[in-house]
Design an enzyme around this catalytic site. Structure first.
Site, mmCIF file in Angstrom:
data_model
loop_
_atom_site.group_PDB
_atom_site.id
_atom_site.type_symbol
_atom_site.label_atom_id
_atom_site.label_comp_id
_atom_site.label_asym_id
_atom_site.label_seq_id
_atom_site.Cartn_x
_atom_site.Cartn_y
_atom_site.Cartn_z
ATOM 1 N N GLU A 44 0.857 -1.190 0.000
ATOM 2 C CA GLU A 44 0.000 0.000 0.000
ATOM 3 C C GLU A 44 0.888 1.233 0.000
ATOM 4 O OE1 GLU A 44 -2.265 2.611 3.327
ATOM 5 O OE2 GLU A 44 -2.565 0.450 3.477
ATOM 6 N N THR A 74 -4.309 6.377 2.745
ATOM 7 C CA THR A 74 -4.660 7.750 3.128
ATOM 8 C C THR A 74 -5.628 8.353 2.116
ATOM 9 O OG1 THR A 74 -2.405 7.911 4.019
ATOM 10 C CG2 THR A 74 -3.734 9.879 4.139
ATOM 11 N N LYS A 134 -9.506 -1.569 8.417
ATOM 12 C CA LYS A 134 -8.183 -1.201 8.918
ATOM 13 C C LYS A 134 -8.347 -0.658 10.330
ATOM 14 C CE LYS A 134 -5.014 2.678 8.344
ATOM 15 N NZ LYS A 134 -4.552 3.735 7.427
#
Length: 206
Positions: A44, A74, A134
Protein backbone atom coordinates in the site's frame (compact mmCIF):
# COMPACT_ATOMS: atom_id res chain seq x y z
CA UNK A 1 -18.01 -8.03 -6.89
CA UNK A 2 -19.06 -7.15 -3.34
CA UNK A 3 -16.69 -4.78 -1.57
CA UNK A 4 -15.36 -7.33 0.89
CA UNK A 5 -15.29 -10.30 -1.49
CA UNK A 6 -12.07 -9.12 -3.12
CA UNK A 7 -10.31 -9.00 0.25
CA UNK A 8 -11.67 -12.46 1.10
CA UNK A 9 -10.06 -13.76 -2.07
CA UNK A 10 -6.76 -11.89 -1.90
CA UNK A 11 -5.91 -11.06 1.72
CA UNK A 12 -6.84 -14.27 3.52
CA UNK A 13 -3.65 -16.23 4.03
CA UNK A 14 -1.45 -13.14 3.59
CA UNK A 15 -0.54 -12.22 7.19
CA UNK A 16 1.80 -9.34 6.36
CA UNK A 17 1.23 -6.22 4.27
CA UNK A 18 3.70 -3.44 3.46
CA UNK A 19 2.79 0.24 3.82
CA UNK A 20 5.28 2.64 2.25
CA UNK A 21 4.55 6.08 3.72
CA UNK A 22 6.67 9.15 3.02
CA UNK A 23 9.31 7.36 0.96
CA UNK A 24 10.72 8.76 -2.25
CA UNK A 25 9.80 7.13 -5.54
CA UNK A 26 13.15 5.35 -5.61
CA UNK A 27 12.84 4.16 -2.02
CA UNK A 28 9.25 3.03 -2.60
CA UNK A 29 10.31 0.94 -5.58
CA UNK A 30 13.23 -0.60 -3.70
CA UNK A 31 11.12 -1.49 -0.67
CA UNK A 32 8.26 -2.81 -2.82
CA UNK A 33 10.57 -5.25 -4.56
CA UNK A 34 12.09 -6.19 -1.19
CA UNK A 35 8.61 -6.90 0.17
CA UNK A 36 7.60 -8.96 -2.88
CA UNK A 37 10.87 -10.90 -2.82
CA UNK A 38 10.24 -11.66 0.86
CA UNK A 39 6.80 -13.05 0.08
CA UNK A 40 4.70 -10.03 1.07
CA UNK A 41 2.06 -9.98 -1.65
CA UNK A 42 0.38 -6.64 -0.90
CA UNK A 43 1.89 -3.17 -0.90
CA UNK A 44 0.00 0.00 0.00
CA UNK A 45 1.30 3.45 -0.90
CA UNK A 46 -0.35 6.39 0.92
CA UNK A 47 -1.22 9.33 -1.33
CA UNK A 48 -1.34 12.23 1.10
CA UNK A 49 0.88 14.42 -1.15
CA UNK A 50 2.30 14.67 -4.67
CA UNK A 51 5.28 12.49 -3.80
CA UNK A 52 2.86 9.79 -2.67
CA UNK A 53 0.97 9.96 -5.96
CA UNK A 54 4.21 9.65 -7.92
CA UNK A 55 5.37 6.78 -5.74
CA UNK A 56 2.04 5.00 -6.14
CA UNK A 57 2.24 5.30 -9.93
CA UNK A 58 5.75 3.85 -9.97
CA UNK A 59 4.89 0.99 -7.61
CA UNK A 60 1.70 0.16 -9.54
CA UNK A 61 3.74 -0.12 -12.73
CA UNK A 62 6.32 -2.32 -11.00
CA UNK A 63 3.57 -4.42 -9.44
CA UNK A 64 1.87 -4.95 -12.78
CA UNK A 65 5.13 -6.30 -14.19
CA UNK A 66 5.27 -8.84 -11.35
CA UNK A 67 1.56 -9.64 -11.10
CA UNK A 68 1.22 -7.93 -7.71
CA UNK A 69 -1.68 -5.89 -6.35
CA UNK A 70 -0.99 -2.37 -5.10
CA UNK A 71 -3.37 -0.31 -2.99
CA UNK A 72 -3.68 3.42 -2.31
CA UNK A 73 -3.62 4.57 1.30
CA UNK A 74 -4.66 7.75 3.13
CA UNK A 75 -7.61 8.02 0.77
CA UNK A 76 -9.64 10.56 2.71
CA UNK A 77 -11.67 12.21 -0.06
CA UNK A 78 -13.61 11.22 -3.15
CA UNK A 79 -11.02 13.10 -5.23
CA UNK A 80 -8.30 10.79 -3.94
CA UNK A 81 -10.43 7.75 -4.75
CA UNK A 82 -10.51 8.75 -8.39
CA UNK A 83 -6.82 9.71 -8.38
CA UNK A 84 -6.07 6.21 -7.12
CA UNK A 85 -8.32 4.71 -9.79
CA UNK A 86 -6.62 6.69 -12.57
CA UNK A 87 -3.18 5.58 -11.40
CA UNK A 88 -4.28 1.95 -11.31
CA UNK A 89 -4.50 1.08 -7.63
CA UNK A 90 -6.69 -1.96 -7.05
CA UNK A 91 -8.05 -1.00 -3.63
CA UNK A 92 -8.30 2.03 -1.35
CA UNK A 93 -7.51 2.45 2.34
CA UNK A 94 -8.67 5.28 4.60
CA UNK A 95 -7.41 6.43 8.00
CA UNK A 96 -10.98 6.71 9.25
CA UNK A 97 -14.59 5.84 8.49
CA UNK A 98 -15.91 8.24 5.83
CA UNK A 99 -19.23 7.62 4.10
CA UNK A 100 -18.28 9.81 1.13
CA UNK A 101 -15.07 7.88 0.54
CA UNK A 102 -16.88 4.55 0.84
CA UNK A 103 -19.51 5.61 -1.69
CA UNK A 104 -16.84 6.94 -4.08
CA UNK A 105 -14.89 3.68 -3.83
CA UNK A 106 -18.05 1.72 -4.58
CA UNK A 107 -18.72 3.92 -7.64
CA UNK A 108 -15.13 3.40 -8.77
CA UNK A 109 -15.46 -0.35 -8.18
CA UNK A 110 -12.45 -0.28 -5.86
CA UNK A 111 -12.55 -2.47 -2.74
CA UNK A 112 -12.20 -0.24 0.32
CA UNK A 113 -10.65 -0.67 3.77
CA UNK A 114 -12.13 1.94 6.13
CA UNK A 115 -10.21 2.95 9.24
CA UNK A 116 -11.83 2.06 12.57
CA UNK A 117 -10.88 2.31 16.23
CA UNK A 118 -14.22 1.96 18.05
CA UNK A 119 -17.20 -0.38 18.14
CA UNK A 120 -19.41 2.39 16.72
CA UNK A 121 -17.11 2.82 13.72
CA UNK A 122 -17.10 -0.94 13.14
CA UNK A 123 -20.89 -0.93 13.12
CA UNK A 124 -20.85 2.00 10.69
CA UNK A 125 -18.62 0.08 8.29
CA UNK A 126 -20.79 -3.02 8.58
CA UNK A 127 -23.83 -0.96 7.54
CA UNK A 128 -22.06 -0.45 4.21
CA UNK A 129 -21.51 -4.18 3.88
CA UNK A 130 -17.78 -3.90 4.67
CA UNK A 131 -16.34 -6.77 6.69
CA UNK A 132 -12.66 -5.97 6.14
CA UNK A 133 -11.42 -2.94 8.10
CA UNK A 134 -8.18 -1.20 8.92
CA UNK A 135 -7.70 -0.77 12.67
CA UNK A 136 -5.56 2.30 13.34
CA UNK A 137 -3.43 3.09 15.28
CA UNK A 138 -2.83 -0.57 16.15
CA UNK A 139 0.06 0.05 18.55
CA UNK A 140 -2.19 2.30 20.65
CA UNK A 141 -5.19 -0.03 20.51
CA UNK A 142 -3.03 -3.03 21.47
CA UNK A 143 -3.60 -6.77 20.92
CA UNK A 144 -6.23 -6.92 23.69
CA UNK A 145 -8.49 -4.55 21.72
CA UNK A 146 -8.57 -7.00 18.82
CA UNK A 147 -9.29 -9.93 21.11
CA UNK A 148 -12.14 -7.99 22.69
CA UNK A 149 -13.67 -6.98 19.36
CA UNK A 150 -13.78 -10.57 18.16
CA UNK A 151 -16.61 -11.15 20.65
CA UNK A 152 -19.29 -8.80 19.26
CA UNK A 153 -17.89 -8.75 15.72
CA UNK A 154 -16.74 -12.26 14.76
CA UNK A 155 -17.45 -11.54 11.08
CA UNK A 156 -14.95 -8.66 10.89
CA UNK A 157 -11.47 -9.13 9.44
CA UNK A 158 -8.98 -6.61 10.78
CA UNK A 159 -5.89 -5.23 9.09
CA UNK A 160 -3.77 -3.81 11.92
CA UNK A 161 -1.84 -0.67 10.97
CA UNK A 162 0.43 1.68 12.87
CA UNK A 163 3.55 1.00 14.89
CA UNK A 164 3.98 -2.66 13.95
CA UNK A 165 7.23 -4.41 13.12
CA UNK A 166 8.83 -7.84 13.45
CA UNK A 167 9.02 -7.52 17.24
CA UNK A 168 5.26 -7.28 17.84
CA UNK A 169 3.44 -8.53 14.73
CA UNK A 170 3.07 -12.07 16.08
CA UNK A 171 1.13 -10.88 19.14
CA UNK A 172 -1.41 -9.11 16.92
CA UNK A 173 -1.85 -12.11 14.65
CA UNK A 174 -2.37 -14.27 17.73
CA UNK A 175 -5.04 -11.83 18.94
CA UNK A 176 -7.05 -12.43 15.78
CA UNK A 177 -5.71 -9.86 13.32
CA UNK A 178 -5.94 -11.16 9.74
CA UNK A 179 -3.22 -8.93 8.31
CA UNK A 180 -0.52 -6.91 10.06
CA UNK A 181 0.97 -3.97 8.18
CA UNK A 182 4.64 -3.01 8.44
CA UNK A 183 6.58 -0.19 6.86
CA UNK A 184 9.98 0.96 8.06
CA UNK A 185 10.71 -2.58 9.29
CA UNK A 186 11.52 -3.41 5.67
CA UNK A 187 14.55 -1.12 5.92
CA UNK A 188 16.16 -3.20 8.66
CA UNK A 189 17.95 -6.36 7.62
CA UNK A 190 17.60 -7.92 11.07
CA UNK A 191 13.80 -7.75 10.80
CA UNK A 192 13.47 -9.25 7.33
CA UNK A 193 14.18 -12.84 8.34
CA UNK A 194 11.67 -12.61 11.20
CA UNK A 195 9.00 -11.24 8.89
CA UNK A 196 9.80 -13.93 6.34
CA UNK A 197 9.32 -16.62 8.98
CA UNK A 198 5.85 -15.27 9.78
CA UNK A 199 4.91 -15.27 6.11
CA UNK A 200 6.01 -18.85 5.51
CA UNK A 201 4.62 -20.21 8.79
CA UNK A 202 1.36 -22.20 8.76
CA UNK A 203 -1.72 -19.97 8.64
CA UNK A 204 -2.12 -18.05 11.87
CA UNK A 205 -4.71 -19.64 14.12
CA UNK A 206 -7.33 -17.00 14.71
Amino acid sequence: MAQSTWFDQHLLGCPIMAILRNFSVEESLELSHRAWDLGIEHVEVPIQNQQGLEALAAVVEAGNSRGKYVGAGTVDSSEKVFQAQEIGAVYTVAPGLDDEVIRASIRAELPHLPGVATASEIQGALRHGLTWMKAFPAHTLGPDWFSAMRGPFPQVNFVATGGLDATNVASYLKAGVRVAAVGSALQHQDQLSRLGALITAPANEN
